[in-house]
Design a protein around this motif. Structure first.
Motif, PDB file in Angstrom:
ATOM      1  N   VAL A 120     -12.411  32.365 -30.426  1.00 29.33           N
ATOM      2  CA  VAL A 120     -12.939  31.902 -29.133  1.00 29.33           C
ATOM      3  C   VAL A 120     -12.275  32.673 -27.995  1.00 29.33           C
ATOM      4  CG1 VAL A 120     -13.605  29.609 -29.945  1.00 29.33           C
ATOM      5  CG2 VAL A 120     -11.268  29.982 -29.120  1.00 29.33           C
ATOM      6  N   SER A 121     -11.958  33.927 -28.259  1.00 37.71           N
ATOM      7  CA  SER A 121     -11.289  34.745 -27.243  1.00 37.71           C
ATOM      8  C   SER A 121     -12.270  35.487 -26.345  1.00 37.71           C
ATOM      9  CB  SER A 121     -10.359  35.759 -27.920  1.00 37.71           C
ATOM     10  OG  SER A 121     -11.089  36.624 -28.778  1.00 37.71           O
ATOM     11  N   GLY A 122     -13.557  35.445 -26.658  1.00 38.11           N
ATOM     12  CA  GLY A 122     -14.538  36.202 -25.895  1.00 38.11           C
ATOM     13  C   GLY A 122     -14.792  35.633 -24.509  1.00 38.11           C
ATOM     14  N   LEU A 123     -15.480  36.422 -23.693  1.00 40.53           N
ATOM     15  CA  LEU A 123     -15.768  36.006 -22.318  1.00 40.53           C
ATOM     16  C   LEU A 123     -16.585  34.724 -22.268  1.00 40.53           C
ATOM     17  CD1 LEU A 123     -16.560  39.463 -20.657  1.00 40.53           C
ATOM     18  CD2 LEU A 123     -14.473  38.089 -20.427  1.00 40.53           C
ATOM     19  N   GLN A 124     -17.421  34.508 -23.285  1.00 45.90           N
ATOM     20  CA  GLN A 124     -18.261  33.313 -23.282  1.00 45.90           C
ATOM     21  C   GLN A 124     -17.451  32.021 -23.424  1.00 45.90           C
ATOM     22  OE1 GLN A 124     -17.979  35.533 -25.654  1.00 45.90           O
ATOM     23  NE2 GLN A 124     -18.463  34.753 -27.705  1.00 45.90           N
ATOM     24  N   HIS A 125     -16.207  32.148 -23.877  1.00 44.18           N
ATOM     25  CA  HIS A 125     -15.358  30.967 -24.025  1.00 44.18           C
ATOM     26  C   HIS A 125     -14.286  30.873 -22.940  1.00 44.18           C
ATOM     27  CE1 HIS A 125     -16.760  31.474 -28.311  1.00 44.18           C
ATOM     28  NE2 HIS A 125     -16.984  30.194 -28.128  1.00 44.18           N
ATOM     29  N   ARG A 126     -14.253  31.840 -22.025  1.00 43.78           N
ATOM     30  CA  ARG A 126     -13.159  31.875 -21.071  1.00 43.78           C
ATOM     31  C   ARG A 126     -13.132  30.653 -20.154  1.00 43.78           C
ATOM     32  NH1 ARG A 126     -10.286  36.336 -20.668  1.00 43.78           N
ATOM     33  NH2 ARG A 126     -10.890  36.296 -22.876  1.00 43.78           N
ATOM     34  N   ASP A 127     -14.284  30.209 -19.683  1.00 41.79           N
ATOM     35  CA  ASP A 127     -14.314  29.031 -18.811  1.00 41.79           C
ATOM     36  C   ASP A 127     -13.847  27.788 -19.562  1.00 41.79           C
ATOM     37  OD1 ASP A 127     -15.200  30.517 -16.678  1.00 41.79           O
ATOM     38  OD2 ASP A 127     -17.317  30.006 -16.954  1.00 41.79           O
ATOM     39  N   LEU A 128     -14.225  27.689 -20.841  1.00 39.35           N
ATOM     40  CA  LEU A 128     -13.781  26.552 -21.647  1.00 39.35           C
ATOM     41  C   LEU A 128     -12.260  26.553 -21.785  1.00 39.35           C
ATOM     42  CD1 LEU A 128     -14.344  24.168 -23.596  1.00 39.35           C
ATOM     43  CD2 LEU A 128     -14.520  25.866 -25.440  1.00 39.35           C
ATOM     44  N   LEU A 129     -11.686  27.717 -22.059  1.00 43.07           N
ATOM     45  CA  LEU A 129     -10.229  27.795 -22.194  1.00 43.07           C
ATOM     46  C   LEU A 129      -9.536  27.455 -20.881  1.00 43.07           C
ATOM     47  CD1 LEU A 129      -9.738  31.002 -24.387  1.00 43.07           C
ATOM     48  CD2 LEU A 129      -9.591  28.618 -25.097  1.00 43.07           C
ATOM     49  N   LYS A 130     -10.071  27.961 -19.766  1.00 40.03           N
ATOM     50  CA  LYS A 130      -9.476  27.660 -18.465  1.00 40.03           C
ATOM     51  C   LYS A 130      -9.482  26.150 -18.207  1.00 40.03           C
ATOM     52  CE  LYS A 130     -10.599  32.008 -16.094  1.00 40.03           C
ATOM     53  NZ  LYS A 130     -11.437  32.637 -15.039  1.00 40.03           N
ATOM     54  N   LYS A 131     -10.578  25.524 -18.563  1.00 41.25           N
ATOM     55  CA  LYS A 131     -10.699  24.083 -18.331  1.00 41.25           C
ATOM     56  C   LYS A 131      -9.711  23.302 -19.198  1.00 41.25           C
ATOM     57  CE  LYS A 131     -13.977  20.241 -18.713  1.00 41.25           C
ATOM     58  NZ  LYS A 131     -15.362  19.850 -19.061  1.00 41.25           N
ATOM     59  N   MET A 132      -9.625  23.666 -20.478  1.00 41.67           N
ATOM     60  CA  MET A 132      -8.810  22.884 -21.412  1.00 41.67           C
ATOM     61  C   MET A 132      -7.323  23.216 -21.293  1.00 41.67           C
ATOM     62  SD  MET A 132     -11.377  21.257 -22.347  1.00 41.67           S
ATOM     63  CE  MET A 132     -10.467  20.053 -23.311  1.00 41.67           C
ATOM     64  N   LEU A 133      -6.994  24.457 -20.940  1.00 44.41           N
ATOM     65  CA  LEU A 133      -5.588  24.828 -20.790  1.00 44.41           C
ATOM     66  C   LEU A 133      -5.035  24.436 -19.430  1.00 44.41           C
ATOM     67  CD1 LEU A 133      -5.552  28.339 -22.498  1.00 44.41           C
ATOM     68  CD2 LEU A 133      -4.297  26.315 -23.257  1.00 44.41           C
ATOM     69  N   GLY A 134      -5.888  24.396 -18.415  1.00 47.51           N
ATOM     70  CA  GLY A 134      -5.448  23.993 -17.093  1.00 47.51           C
ATOM     71  C   GLY A 134      -4.353  24.892 -16.552  1.00 47.51           C
ATOM     72  N   ALA A 135      -3.260  24.279 -16.144  1.00 49.12           N
ATOM     73  CA  ALA A 135      -2.173  25.033 -15.516  1.00 49.12           C
ATOM     74  C   ALA A 135      -1.460  25.950 -16.501  1.00 49.12           C
ATOM     75  CB  ALA A 135      -1.164  24.065 -14.905  1.00 49.12           C
ATOM     76  N   THR A 136      -1.644  25.725 -17.792  1.00 51.38           N
ATOM     77  CA  THR A 136      -0.975  26.578 -18.785  1.00 51.38           C
ATOM     78  C   THR A 136      -1.799  27.819 -19.128  1.00 51.38           C
ATOM     79  OG1 THR A 136      -1.942  25.404 -20.684  1.00 51.38           O
ATOM     80  CG2 THR A 136       0.148  24.565 -19.807  1.00 51.38           C
ATOM     81  N   MET A 137      -2.966  27.977 -18.519  1.00 47.82           N
ATOM     82  CA  MET A 137      -3.770  29.173 -18.773  1.00 47.82           C
ATOM     83  C   MET A 137      -2.998  30.407 -18.347  1.00 47.82           C
ATOM     84  SD  MET A 137      -6.762  30.333 -19.838  1.00 47.82           S
ATOM     85  CE  MET A 137      -7.752  31.835 -19.730  1.00 47.82           C
TER      86      MET A 137
END
Length: 459
Positions: free
Chosen positions: A125-142
């Motif tokens: 899930v490292s692709g650009l299509q998942h980047r917004d999801l990671l930003k949302k779920m990681l929050g400040a730890t992104m």
């Protein structure tokens, strides 16, 4: 009366990347002798292993899978295909398709009829299509730094689907370790995906197998306290899984090591935070009612595990570039060796005071029990060790600064205390890691079959 489904044998021939490459042959011979439905698994993937594989693939698009793939498979590939023993592994790492292609080439080199190879996908899930999801779920730890890898721990279902579709070999990337055994059990017994008790029992069978020879005495051994015979010729474990999901753990006849209630209990509790709630992508396992009992020489039965509905989320590990790691070592021996090593450490602290904090270890005096602050160096009373190796390490965002440590350790040959020698240094990229949970429905998993001729995988 319905025919009873025969038990399934699952042998494990690796517990991590870098494990022994001669372990598979005795396991496969034992599976052949038992003449039962059988699967061979290799568990070769850890969190850092996968991130390093992603870095390797950046340098070479054909790389990124288990580097010992040939050595692991060559001794047993022909035997497995000849006797119908299927192979399931996560040695695909960052490049499952590349691993599948290499297995096909290896079969051709060995004159083996091309196996049907399935490639499991969806964990990356490292692709650009998942980047917004990671930003949302990681929050400040992104991380602000470039992401090297982001992989979800997916479960057993795509493995089971691939085996049902006729795959001889299933190549995975990041799946949960116990899922390597649960997938074959699902395919063999035809369990429903909500048969929580059976899924939990087979999951714990996979948990016993996943570290390879740990359960057969390797990591268990402690001479004079927990003695293990034949440690140099350890037998890797085999699980015999029943239709109920209960299992018996054993190893190849005549091999070294031991399997008894104590080795099994230690492995059962390995990395288990809550015995009543072991979270996996497939099921929540509860071992508080489990029973472990010896049923024969090197034969231990696990029964009574219960299960609950699987979690709604999947765990994701995201690794990111975190600068550079430098380390250097130099040895001091003889009279006043410890004092000279301490003086060398102080020289380095002063010379590198404007870079980054140093991790300092005196191997043979204080290393494993030390800490990253190196405060122990000032607080501990010097001793009289006569054989000391000084190790100094540093992490820095800039490679040029990390390389200063290498130069300064090397300079100790003449600029440091008397008698230093055996310098070893290195600089390598540093990876950091953050974790989060993502909704299960955000990760689409499945498998494709590798075309026997084409470089592409086909559905």
């Amino acid at each position: 009366m319905a025919n009873k489904i025969p038990n399934l044998l699952i042998g494990c021939a690796a517990g991590f990347s870098g494990d022994r490459t001669d372990a598979a042959l005795p396991v496969v011979r034992e599976l052949i002798n038992r003449a039962q439905p059988s699967v061979l698994i290799f568990e070769t993937l850890a969190e850092r292993t996968l991130a390093l594989a992603q870095l390797a693939r950046r340098g070479d698009p054909q790389a990124g899978y288990e580097p010992l793939l040939d050595d692991l498979l060559r001794p047993v590939l022909g035997l497995c295909m000849e006797h119908g023993i299927r192979i399931v592994s996560n040695f695909g790492a960052a490049n499952p398709l590349g691993a599948a292609r290499r297995i096909r080439e290896l079969a051709r080199e060995m004159g083996i009829k091309s196996p049907r190879i399935a490639v499991v996908h969806g964990d990356d899930v490292s692709g650009l299509q998942h980047r917004d999801l990671l930003k949302k779920m990681l929050g400040a730890t992104m991380p602000c730094e470039p992401i090297a890898s982001a992989n979800a721990y997916i479960g057993a279902e795509p493995i089971a689907d691939a085996l049902r579709a006729g795959a001889d070999i299933v190549v995975c990337g990041r799946v949960a370790d116990p899922s390597l055994a649960l997938g074959p059990a699902l395919a063999h017994f035809g369990w429903r995906m909500d048969d929580w008790d059976r899924l939990a029992r087979a999951t714990m069978a996979g948990h016993l197998l996943e570290c390879g020879s740990q359960v057969s005495g390797g990591y268990f051994a402690d001479p004079g306290y927990k003695d293990v015979p034949g440690l140099a010729s350890l037998g890797y474990p085999i699980a015999e899984i029943e239709e109920s999901g209960d299992c018996t753990i054993t190893k190849p006849a005549g091999s070294g090591g031991r399997i008894d209630e104590r080795t099994v209990k230690e492995q059962l509790l390995y990395e288990l935070h809550d015995p009543a709630c072991y979270l996996t992508p497939d099921v929540v396992a509860d071992i508080t009612t489990a029973r472990v009992r010896q049923v024969g020489p090197d034969r231990v039965r696990l029964e009574g595990v219960s299960g609950h509905q699987r979690p709604p989320s999947l765990k994701v590990n995201a690794c990111f570039e975190a600068g550079w790691f430098a380390e250097g070592e130099i040895s001091y021996a003889g009279a006043r060796a410890e004092g000279r090593a301490r003086l060398a450490a102080q020289v380095l602290r002063e010379r590198l005071a404007d870079t980054a904090p140093l991790r300092i270890d005196l191997i043979g005096v204080t290393s494993v029990l030390g800490d990253d602050t190196s405060s122990w160096l000032d607080n501990q009373v010097p001793g009289e060790a006569r054989d000391v190796r000084l190790r100094v390490a540093m992490q820095h965002r800039e490679r040029s600064q990390a390389e200063r440590l290498v130069r300064e350790v090397t300079a100790l040959y003449c600029c440091g205390p008397a008698g230093g020698g055996g310098v070893r240094t290195g600089v390598r990229p540093r990876l950091g890691m953050v974790s989060c949970l993502v909704p299960r429905e955000a990760v689409s998993v499945g498998h494709t079959m590798l075309d026997p001729q084409s470089p592409q995988a086909v559905a």
